[in-house]
Scaffold this motif. Structure first.
Motif, PDB file in Angstrom:
ATOM      1  N   SER A  65       0.997  -1.291  -0.089  1.00 14.94           N
ATOM      2  CA  SER A  65      -0.044  -0.202  -0.159  1.00 14.94           C
ATOM      3  C   SER A  65       0.748   1.245   0.183  1.00 14.94           C
ATOM      4  CB  SER A  65      -0.914   0.005   1.244  1.00 14.94           C
ATOM      5  OG  SER A  65      -0.215   0.191   2.280  1.00 14.94           O
ATOM      6  N   ARG A  71      -5.460   7.039   5.146  1.00 16.21           N
ATOM      7  CA  ARG A  71      -6.786   6.450   4.893  1.00 16.21           C
ATOM      8  C   ARG A  71      -6.972   5.224   3.953  1.00 16.21           C
ATOM      9  NH1 ARG A  71     -11.979   8.638   5.981  1.00 16.21           N
ATOM     10  NH2 ARG A  71     -10.798  10.802   6.621  1.00 16.21           N
ATOM     11  N   GLU A  72      -6.447   5.479   2.824  1.00 14.23           N
ATOM     12  CA  GLU A  72      -6.563   4.324   1.646  1.00 14.23           C
ATOM     13  C   GLU A  72      -5.811   3.096   2.113  1.00 14.23           C
ATOM     14  OE1 GLU A  72      -6.697   6.988  -2.251  1.00 14.23           O
ATOM     15  OE2 GLU A  72      -4.871   6.637  -1.453  1.00 14.23           O
ATOM     16  N   SER A  73      -4.707   3.520   3.130  1.00 13.63           N
ATOM     17  CA  SER A  73      -3.800   2.169   3.624  1.00 13.63           C
ATOM     18  C   SER A  73      -4.774   1.369   4.550  1.00 13.63           C
ATOM     19  CB  SER A  73      -2.577   2.542   4.071  1.00 13.63           C
ATOM     20  OG  SER A  73      -1.724   3.053   3.343  1.00 13.63           O
ATOM     21  N   ILE A  74      -5.374   2.059   5.299  1.00 12.74           N
ATOM     22  CA  ILE A  74      -6.384   1.570   6.316  1.00 12.74           C
ATOM     23  C   ILE A  74      -7.224   0.722   5.754  1.00 12.74           C
ATOM     24  CG2 ILE A  74      -8.242   1.720   7.991  1.00 12.74           C
ATOM     25  CD1 ILE A  74      -6.606   4.221   8.906  1.00 12.74           C
ATOM     26  N   HIS A  75      -7.933   1.267   4.548  1.00  7.88           N
ATOM     27  CA  HIS A  75      -9.170   0.352   3.852  1.00  7.88           C
ATOM     28  C   HIS A  75      -8.470  -0.684   2.944  1.00  7.88           C
ATOM     29  CE1 HIS A  75     -12.573   3.114   4.652  1.00  7.88           C
ATOM     30  NE2 HIS A  75     -11.563   4.156   4.344  1.00  7.88           N
ATOM     31  N   PHE A  76      -7.040  -0.596   2.591  1.00 12.23           N
ATOM     32  CA  PHE A  76      -6.491  -1.606   1.796  1.00 12.23           C
ATOM     33  C   PHE A  76      -6.095  -2.857   2.814  1.00 12.23           C
ATOM     34  CE2 PHE A  76      -2.646  -3.654  -0.187  1.00 12.23           C
ATOM     35  CZ  PHE A  76      -3.128  -3.803  -1.371  1.00 12.23           C
ATOM     36  N   LEU A  78      -7.723  -3.571   5.531  1.00 10.80           N
ATOM     37  CA  LEU A  78      -9.029  -4.157   5.953  1.00 10.80           C
ATOM     38  C   LEU A  78      -9.486  -5.085   4.986  1.00 10.80           C
ATOM     39  CD1 LEU A  78     -10.612  -1.426   8.069  1.00 10.80           C
ATOM     40  CD2 LEU A  78      -9.585  -3.347   9.018  1.00 10.80           C
ATOM     41  N   GLU A  79      -9.573  -4.450   3.484  1.00 14.26           N
ATOM     42  CA  GLU A  79     -10.026  -5.522   2.457  1.00 14.26           C
ATOM     43  C   GLU A  79      -9.168  -6.541   2.377  1.00 14.26           C
ATOM     44  OE1 GLU A  79      -9.854  -2.779  -0.860  1.00 14.26           O
ATOM     45  OE2 GLU A  79     -11.454  -1.543  -0.438  1.00 14.26           O
TER      46      GLU A  79
END
Length: 124
Positions: A65, A71-76, A78-79
């Motif tokens: 990531s 924020r995008e790293s967190i979502h990545f 979790l995905e």
């Protein structure tokens, strides 16, 4: 240091009990660095075969990531955990918090004593 790495675990779960001691640790937090804090629900997230997501998969997801926002790293991450889990429902909460240093240093302002006193009265 470059890349992703885990900090050493220094004690029990934060907030488990009031009387548990904690170990203080100081580390540099350089410009461009990111710190992710996560609950055990992320590492212990298991798939249908009972295998856990674990630290290595978290590190791999973080390394993949790079270039994304915090924020995008967190979502990545979790995905990736959800993909690993597949159809198995979560058995615990998952909390992930990201801190990122953008390189800007705090602005220090020296004010005359009268302005400092006014700032204190105003609740600064």
């Amino acid at each position: 240091r470059s890349g992703s790495f885990l900090l050493e675990r220094t004690g029990p779960i934060v907030g488990l009990r009031e009387d548990l001691g904690v170990t203080d640790m100081e580390l540099p937090f350089r410009a461009g660095w990111r710190l992710l804090l996560f609950s055990d629900g992320l590492t212990e997230s298991a798939n249908v075969d009972g295998h856990q997501f674990g630290d290595d998969r978290i590190l791999h997801a973080l390394a993949t990531s790079i270039g994304l926002s915090a924020r995008e790293s967190i979502h990545f991450v979790l995905e990736k955990a959800a993909g690993f889990r597949g159809d198995k429902p979560r058995s615990d909460d998952m909390t992930v918090i990201a801190f990122e240093r953008d390189g800007e240093l705090p602005i220090r302002y020296s004010a005359p004593a009268s302005e400092q006193a006014e700032a204190l009265r105003a609740g600064w």
